[in-house]
Write a protein that holds these residues in place. Structure first.
Motif, mmCIF file in Angstrom:
data_model
loop_
_atom_site.group_PDB
_atom_site.id
_atom_site.type_symbol
_atom_site.label_atom_id
_atom_site.label_comp_id
_atom_site.label_asym_id
_atom_site.label_seq_id
_atom_site.Cartn_x
_atom_site.Cartn_y
_atom_site.Cartn_z
ATOM 1 N N TYR A 1 48.801 42.745 48.909
ATOM 2 C CA TYR A 1 47.966 42.031 49.866
ATOM 3 C C TYR A 1 48.472 40.614 50.041
ATOM 4 O O TYR A 1 49.085 40.038 49.145
ATOM 5 C CB TYR A 1 46.516 41.956 49.378
ATOM 6 C CG TYR A 1 45.771 43.243 49.534
ATOM 7 C CD1 TYR A 1 45.080 43.510 50.702
ATOM 8 C CD2 TYR A 1 45.752 44.184 48.517
ATOM 9 C CE1 TYR A 1 44.379 44.687 50.852
ATOM 10 C CE2 TYR A 1 45.058 45.364 48.661
ATOM 11 C CZ TYR A 1 44.363 45.612 49.827
ATOM 12 O OH TYR A 1 43.678 46.779 49.976
ATOM 13 N N SER A 2 48.160 40.071 51.162
ATOM 14 C CA SER A 2 48.434 38.670 51.425
ATOM 15 C C SER A 2 47.077 37.998 51.600
ATOM 16 O O SER A 2 46.221 38.518 52.322
ATOM 17 C CB SER A 2 49.262 38.538 52.707
ATOM 18 O OG SER A 2 49.455 37.183 53.013
ATOM 19 N N SER B 1 51.176 34.324 41.243
ATOM 20 C CA SER B 1 50.535 35.601 41.559
ATOM 21 C C SER B 1 49.840 36.203 40.346
ATOM 22 O O SER B 1 48.724 36.740 40.458
ATOM 23 C CB SER B 1 51.562 36.595 42.103
ATOM 24 O OG SER B 1 51.999 36.179 43.377
ATOM 25 N N ALA B 2 50.468 36.119 39.192
ATOM 26 C CA ALA B 2 49.851 36.656 37.974
ATOM 27 C C ALA B 2 48.561 35.905 37.643
ATOM 28 O O ALA B 2 47.563 36.510 37.244
ATOM 29 C CB ALA B 2 50.829 36.573 36.805
ATOM 30 N N TYR B 3 48.575 34.591 37.835
ATOM 31 C CA TYR B 3 47.398 33.765 37.566
ATOM 32 C C TYR B 3 46.249 34.143 38.507
ATOM 33 O O TYR B 3 45.108 34.326 38.075
ATOM 34 C CB TYR B 3 47.756 32.290 37.725
ATOM 35 C CG TYR B 3 46.679 31.332 37.315
ATOM 36 C CD1 TYR B 3 46.563 30.898 35.999
ATOM 37 C CD2 TYR B 3 45.772 30.824 38.248
ATOM 38 C CE1 TYR B 3 45.587 29.997 35.619
ATOM 39 C CE2 TYR B 3 44.793 29.928 37.876
ATOM 40 C CZ TYR B 3 44.700 29.516 36.567
ATOM 41 O OH TYR B 3 43.721 28.630 36.198
ATOM 42 N N VAL B 4 46.559 34.280 39.784
ATOM 43 C CA VAL B 4 45.544 34.648 40.774
ATOM 44 C C VAL B 4 45.016 36.052 40.480
ATOM 45 O O VAL B 4 43.804 36.296 40.522
ATOM 46 C CB VAL B 4 46.103 34.535 42.207
ATOM 47 C CG1 VAL B 4 45.127 35.110 43.218
ATOM 48 C CG2 VAL B 4 46.415 33.074 42.536
ATOM 49 N N ALA B 5 45.876 36.987 40.149
ATOM 50 C CA ALA B 5 45.449 38.352 39.829
ATOM 51 C C ALA B 5 44.519 38.355 38.619
ATOM 52 O O ALA B 5 43.489 39.050 38.609
ATOM 53 C CB ALA B 5 46.663 39.242 39.578
#
Length: 91
Positions: free
Chosen positions: A2-3, A24-28
């Motif tokens: 997803y964006s 990205s890992a942090y946001v996930a």
């Protein structure tokens, strides 16, 4: 994949905090934690604790920690009254 769109200032704060390649890992992970907390909140606000005074007290403490209202529920149960204490406990 997803964006998503984020406020630029928040994205930059996260990028500086976690360093290159970890955004990205942090946001996930943040999303995973939020989903887990939403599930806990849904459980606390939907469970009938009338049969167990000690569970009722624990639930009230959890609700105080989580906030005074149930989470938004796409299924339509948001806004339902919180469970009432068993009569022998009183308010």
């Amino acid at each position: 994949m997803y964006s998503i769109s984020l406020p630029e200032s928040l994205a930059e704060t996260v990028r500086v905090h976690v360093g290159p390649g970890e955004f990205s890992a942090y946001v996930a992970e943040a999303f995973e934690q939020r989903v887990a907390m939403d599930k806990v909140r849904e459980t606390v606000f939907s469970t009938d604790f009338a049969q167990s005074p000690s569970a009722f007290r624990s639930a009230q403490e959890m609700k105080e920690c989580l906030g005074s209202s149930p989470p938004a529920d796409p299924g339509g149960s948001a806004g339902q009254a919180l469970p009432q204490p068993p009569p022998h406990l009183g308010p």
